[in-house]
Design an enzyme around this catalytic site. Structure first.
Site, PDB file in Angstrom:
ATOM      1  CD  GLU A  80      -2.965   1.194   2.262  1.00 10.86           C
ATOM      2  OE1 GLU A  80      -4.031   1.749   2.093  1.00 10.86           O
ATOM      3  OE2 GLU A  80      -2.618   0.736   3.349  1.00 10.86           O
ATOM      4  CB  ALA A 125       0.254  -2.146  11.822  1.00 11.63           C
ATOM      5  CG  MET A 126       0.112  -3.229   5.029  1.00 10.57           C
ATOM      6  SD  MET A 126      -0.797  -1.752   4.479  1.00 10.57           S
ATOM      7  CE  MET A 126      -2.019  -2.503   3.412  1.00 10.57           C
ATOM      8  CD  GLU A 127      -4.882  -1.845   5.596  1.00  9.57           C
ATOM      9  OE1 GLU A 127      -3.886  -1.463   6.242  1.00  9.57           O
ATOM     10  OE2 GLU A 127      -5.473  -1.143   4.755  1.00  9.57           O
ATOM     11  CG  ASN A 128      -0.415  -6.813   4.060  1.00 13.64           C
ATOM     12  OD1 ASN A 128      -0.432  -5.988   3.170  1.00 13.64           O
ATOM     13  ND2 ASN A 128       0.511  -6.845   5.002  1.00 13.64           N
ATOM     14  CG  HIS A 158      -6.141   1.112  12.598  1.00 10.96           C
ATOM     15  ND1 HIS A 158      -6.618   2.405  12.520  1.00 10.96           N
ATOM     16  CD2 HIS A 158      -5.629   0.836  11.368  1.00 10.96           C
ATOM     17  CE1 HIS A 158      -6.401   2.877  11.293  1.00 10.96           C
ATOM     18  NE2 HIS A 158      -5.805   1.939  10.580  1.00 10.96           N
ATOM     19  CD  GLU A 159      -3.255  -1.895  10.794  1.00 12.37           C
ATOM     20  OE1 GLU A 159      -3.769  -2.024   9.671  1.00 12.37           O
ATOM     21  OE2 GLU A 159      -2.744  -0.825  11.183  1.00 12.37           O
ATOM     22  CD  GLU A 173      -5.861   3.685   6.733  1.00  7.98           C
ATOM     23  OE1 GLU A 173      -6.038   3.412   7.926  1.00  7.98           O
ATOM     24  OE2 GLU A 173      -5.225   2.941   5.962  1.00  7.98           O
TER      25      GLU A 173
HETATM   26  N1  BES Z   1      -3.089   1.038   5.963  1.00 10.59           N
HETATM   27  C1  BES Z   1      -2.252   1.576   6.963  1.00 10.59           C
HETATM   28  C2  BES Z   1      -0.786   1.372   6.702  1.00 10.59           C
HETATM   29  C3  BES Z   1      -0.185   2.368   5.750  1.00 10.59           C
HETATM   30  C4  BES Z   1       0.115   3.642   6.169  1.00 10.59           C
HETATM   31  C5  BES Z   1       0.109   2.016   4.461  1.00 10.59           C
HETATM   32  C6  BES Z   1       0.684   4.546   5.295  1.00 10.59           C
HETATM   33  C7  BES Z   1       0.672   2.904   3.574  1.00 10.59           C
HETATM   34  C8  BES Z   1       0.961   4.180   4.000  1.00 10.59           C
HETATM   35  C9  BES Z   1      -2.551   0.954   8.328  1.00 10.59           C
HETATM   36  O1  BES Z   1      -3.813   0.421   8.466  1.00 10.59           O
HETATM   37  C10 BES Z   1      -2.463   2.067   9.326  1.00 10.59           C
HETATM   38  O2  BES Z   1      -3.271   2.939   9.270  1.00 10.59           O
HETATM   39  N2  BES Z   1      -1.491   2.024  10.211  1.00 10.59           N
HETATM   40  C11 BES Z   1      -1.262   3.066  11.163  1.00 10.59           C
HETATM   41  C12 BES Z   1      -1.529   2.615  12.554  1.00 10.59           C
HETATM   42  C13 BES Z   1      -2.885   2.934  13.063  1.00 10.59           C
HETATM   43  C14 BES Z   1      -3.084   2.440  14.475  1.00 10.59           C
HETATM   44  C15 BES Z   1      -3.241   4.390  12.984  1.00 10.59           C
HETATM   45  C16 BES Z   1       0.180   3.458  11.048  1.00 10.59           C
HETATM   46  O3  BES Z   1       0.919   2.775  10.363  1.00 10.59           O
HETATM   47  O4  BES Z   1       0.561   4.466  11.627  1.00 10.59           O
HETATM   48 ZN    ZN Z   2      -5.269   1.895   8.680  1.00  8.98          ZN
END
Ligand code: BES
Ligand code: ZN
Length: 938
Positions: A167, A304-307, A339-340, A362
């Site tokens: 992503e 983190a990443m929600e794959n 969140h994930e 998000e």
């Molecule tokens: N989908 C995002 C990860 C992401 C962030 C991918 C930026 C590409 C670019 C993931 O679900 C996410 O939002 N992660 C947050 C943590 C969350 C608890 C707010 C992060 O990585 O900060």
């Molecule tokens: Zn997210």
């Protein structure tokens, strides 16, 4: 051979000139083809650290939607295709294949396109299979398919692993694909790797077969996925240990980490399945895959990443060590997992059509996580606190000209990344909460269930969401007939900013008039407004209120709506006798801050509020609204809407306040003022014996100062508060804060085995380390640096990195800056901004960090592999602290000289400049008034 290639080359030229292929200059893929299924096979080489690489082949089954004579898909420029191994086949109904000629192949680096020019037209409703072979070396970044490493503690050897981060648009750098979220397809993934490694992917393993021709290698074959977007595909080859969760549910849940850290995954393994189970009930839709894996990756750029089915985390986000981490760390772990997992529905099952609607992913994950946390760990009060935190961050960041609408047009891939900001996450969550409150819980749940079911395994945009919620609202009759969800919500998602609501009470007629206009940090600065003319801004605002005689702060539903006319202009509102509030009774709008706006009252009403706050029954006003009053008053004074005399009067009530959020609001604003005042001769009024000393003294005592024993308040909801108050007390050297901190630190310093036993209380470590280094010497710094090198708990390492920036010894700061950006440093790239920000925050550190950044920019560009977004984030850390014309001038000059930074991180750079402007403006326009009021008071 040569001649074939030559003739290929010639026909390629011919094709370009005849059909003008190069003119396909659009950021979206053509809609002529639909990928149905991918067979993806990847061979990963981690054996030789100088030759970390992968090779693979992909077969994509395509369905033709419209006649086309070429195939355009994505392939990143570092991906190399094996020449002559790109083939296209026609597939008849029986699965028989017939080869079709490819005339030429073209690449477009601007949009990462890989274009096949065909000798014939592909016909609609026919199926084709595209076969491509490719290879690449692993680069040094943390995106696409990349390599990470860690030191094995037993052997002291570096071990390698590989993992994906796709992503928003990096799947294309790992394999050729149709890399847009709306091209959903199924995937069969096969990974080739040495037998000693584990291979993981979105789905469970279906079988493992030995690789012919390669001893001790095998193919791990995974089950076929459900239809999904390319950015959610994930695979990893590693030598990790797995921790299987106790299984009361049908979904198999496993958490993976390097073996020496697996014990720290216990909490994650326990809370994960419980959250998943909760969401299944809440959404009334089962999690559709047979398993969830959580994977802790040592080098990881996001949190983190929600794959789908294989969620990746940075170690600090997943690990919890009861003996070393703080309670706040634990809550952070729960929150990020919540969140994930929420994404498994909002994002994975139903995906936004395009990146402009990223907030559907998000914003929902952020909001739904607060609901999940509240349900499972109610003692944390996560719902109220996180909602309020989101709200305050929105109110304080969405008031700049450089902000944007929640739903924002995006085209180039560099813009997708810029979407992952507080507007998408926090404002997204805030407006979802607002909606939840105004349509009610039953309608909300019903509407969401319908939205998820309607668009499952497919995509949606915001209109689809409004439609589902409107349907539910009509069904339950929970929304006024004269309004519809879309009309209301479009004013919040398509417009930048938020309104300031002005309330004027007519005390003789017992009416109130309510007006709206946009709120901006520049406030009444007319010169700024001329360039940015916003005449038509108007929001549909749900208005709830409470009065002294009817102080019902649970009645969050709107009593009236502030509306806009068909031209989009605001319609002022007059309300008769609101709640029978008498002339000597206060009125407060926006009960529990259900909607994002600020409120300014007439002076009499402000004074009535202040009187109650200062009296013994201030708790009759809801905690969230007490935080709101402080936040609004300080923000309104910041830009000249309200005089500081009144605001400081109001602020004084806080001496009796025990709740965290009002304090948080007050201190966040005072921090901004502190940063400016610090550089001014007037700073003395702010200083200890005066203002801050007086404000903080009672709460410092109430929370037990630095004590952690029985008399020190350590219950969970005091921990964040205690940290905050102690941070300030130590920073201003008040009371016995520094002394206690130094004592704790000293005990640690002289202990026999500081890496095994740490006498500093877990929840106070950030404050203690920072305070000790702030006034300590070089040996104190060296001691902590040593602890960093030996620490194995990720959260502890991050904490130390920040504390190291607290030193006030110039040459040590300079040395630290060098270490941070050194190629071979033991600080991982993902943590650079944390360490750098800590330096920029300190008094002596700020000018050094600023100069370092500006003078070494080309070196930094290299060390960030030209990731301008991260570089701009560092710039933001500096400009927050700029308030002098001299520093501002230097900033402008720097930006003018770095056009590439401007081009690739446009919004962040604009925001950075504006932060400095707003500080400058306050210094010129408000500082004198603020100082005068303080002097009068103290
Ligand atoms: N989908 C995002 C990860 C992401 C962030 C991918 C930026 C590409 C670019 C993931 O679900 C996410 O939002 N992660 C947050 C943590 C969350 C608890 C707010 C992060 O990585 O900060
Ligand atoms: Zn997210």
């Amino acid at each position: 051979m040569f001649s074939t290639e030559m003739s290929l080359f010639l026909s390629y030229i011919l094709v370009i000139s005849t059909f003008g292929q190069a003119s396909y200059d659009h950021y979206r893929l053509p809609q002529t083809l639909q990928p149905q299924h991918y067979n993806l096979r990847i061979l990963t080489h981690l054996e030789d650290e100088d030759r970390l690489s992968f090779s693979g082949e992909v077969e994509i089954e395509l369905r033709v939607l419209q006649p086309t004579s070429n195939i355009t898909l994505h392939a990143g420029s570092r991906l190399q295709m094996t020449s002559n191994r790109t083939n296209l086949y026609y597939m008849d109904e029986n699965g028989n294949k017939k080869k079709i000629g490819v005339r030429a192949v073209e690449r477009n680096s601007k949009y990462d396109y890989y274009i096949l020019v065909l000798g014939k037209v592909l016909e609609p409703r026919q199926n084709y299979a595209l076969y491509i072979q490719f290879f690449a070396s692993f680069g040094g970044g943390m995106s696409g398919y990349y390599a990470s490493s860690y030191k094995d503690q037993n052997s002291n050897k570096t071990r390698y692993l590989s993992v994906t981060q796709f992503e928003p648009a990096y799947a294309r750098t790992a394999f050729p694909c149709f890399d847009e979220p709306a091209f959903k397809a199924t995937f069969n993934i096969t990974l080739g790797h040495p037998t000693k490694y584990v291979a993981l992917s979105n789905m469970p393993i279906s079988k493992k077969i030995p690789m012919s021709g390669r001893k001790n290698w095998l193919w791990t074959i995974f089950e076929q996925t459900l239809p999904m977007s390319s950015y959610l595909v994930c695979y990893s080859v590693n030598d990790f240990a797995g921790l299987t969760s106790r299984n009361d549910f049908s979904v198999e849940f496993t958490t993976w980490a390097r073996a020496s850290a697996i014990a720290q995954c216990k909490y994650a393994a326990e809370i994960g399945p419980r959250l998943l189970d909760h969401y299944e009930r809440m959404f009334e839709i089962d999690y559709p895959l047979p398993k969830v894996d959580q994977l802790a990756v040592p080098d990881f750029s996001a949190g983190a990443m929600e794959n789908w089915g294989l969620i990746t985390y940075r170690e600090a986000a997943l690990f919890y060590a009861p003996e070393a981490s703080s309670e706040v760390d634990k809550q952070r772990v729960a929150n990020i997992i919540a969140h994930e997992l929420a994404h498994q529905w909002f994002g994975n099952l139903v995906t936004m059509k395009w990146w402009n609607d990223l907030w559907l992913n998000e914003g929902f994950a952020t909001y739904v996580a607060t609901l999940g946390m509240q349900k499972l760990c109610s003692k944390w009060h996560a719902y109220a606190e996180e909602s309020l935190e989101n709200m305050m961050i929105v109110l304080n960041s969405d008031a700049y000209y450089s902000t944007r609408a929640v739903s924002q047009t995006v085209s180039r891939a560099s813009q997708f990344a810029e979407q992952f900001d507080p507007i998408t996450y926090r404002k997204g969550a805030v407006i979802i909460r607002m909606m939840h409150m105004f349509i009610g819980d039953t309608t909300f749940r019903n509407g969401l269930n319908c939205y998820l079911k309607r668009h499952a395994y497919s995509n949606a945009d915001q209109s689809d969401l409004w439609r589902s919620l409107s349907d539910a609202a009509h069904k339950f009759g929970s929304f006024p007939k004269y309004l519809d969800v879309q009309t209301v919500m479009d004013t919040w998602t398509l417009q930048a900013g938020y309104p300031l609501i002005t309330v004027h009470r007519d005390y003789s007629r017992n009416t109130i008039s309510i007006n709206q206009r946009r709120f901006l940090m520049h406030g009444l600065d007319k010169t700024m407004e001329k360039d940015n003319f916003f005449s038509k801004e108007c929001w549909f605002v749900p208005i709830s209120y409470a009065s002294r005689s009817m102080a019902n702060f649970t009645a969050t539903e709107p009593r009236v709506w502030l509306q806009c006319d068909s031209q989009g202009k605001d319609i002022p509102l007059e309300v008769q006798s609101p709640l029978g509030a008498k002339e000597d009774q206060w009125l407060i709008l926006n009960v529990q801050l259900t909607a994002p706006f600020r409120v300014n009252y007439d002076t009499i009403n402000w004074k009535l509020i202040i009187k109650t706050l200062q009296g013994g029954d201030f708790r009759r006003i809801h905690t969230m609204n007490r935080a709101q009053l402080i936040d609004d008053a300080l923000a309104l004074s910041w830009n000249g809407y309200l005089c500081y005399k009144l605001t400081l009067d109001l602020l004084r009530y806080i001496k009796q306040e025990h709740a965290y959020m009002p304090w948080r609001a007050a201190l966040d604003h005072l921090a901004a003022i502190y940063r400016i005042m610090k550089q001014s001769p007037d700073f003395a009024v702010f200083q200890p014996q005066h203002f801050m000393n007086d404000l903080l003294s009672p709460i410092y005592d109430y929370l037990g100062g630095m004590e952690t024993e029985a008399n020190g308040r350590c219950r969970h909801h005091h921990i964040a508060h205690k940290t905050l108050i102690n941070q300030w007390a130590c920073r201003l050297a008040l009371y016995d804060c520094v002394e206690c901190a130094v004592q704790y630190y000293h005990r640690w310093f002289i202990s026999n085995d500081p890496d095994l036993a740490n006498p500093v209380p877990q929840n106070l470590r950030s404050v203690v380390y920072c305070a000790a280094l702030r006034q300590g010497d070089e040996s104190d710094w060296n001691f902590l640096w040593q602890r960093y090198s030996n620490a194995t708990v990720a959260s502890e390492r991050r904490l130390i990195l920040q504390a190291l920036g607290c030193t006030q010894i110039e040459f040590v700061i300079r040395r630290y800056l060098k270490i941070i950006f050194d190629e071979n440093s033991s600080i991982r790239k993902q943590d650079i901004s944390l360490a750098f920000g800590a330096i920029a925050r300190s008094d002596i550190g700020f000018p050094l960090a600023k100069d370092y950044f500006m003078n070494n920019f080309s070196l930094l560009t290299k060390s960030f592999e030209s990731n301008y977004r991260e570089l701009a984030a560092l710039l933001l850390q500096i400009t927050r602290h700029i308030s002098s014309p001299h520093d501002y001038g230097a900033l402008k000059m720097f930006i003018d000289c770095h056009k590439k930074l401007q081009k690739l991180a446009t919004r962040t750079v604009r925001h950075a400049v504006e932060l400095a402007q707003v500080n400058l403006h306050w210094r010129q326009k408000q500082q004198a008034q603020f100082t005068r009021c303080l002097k009068d008071h103290y």
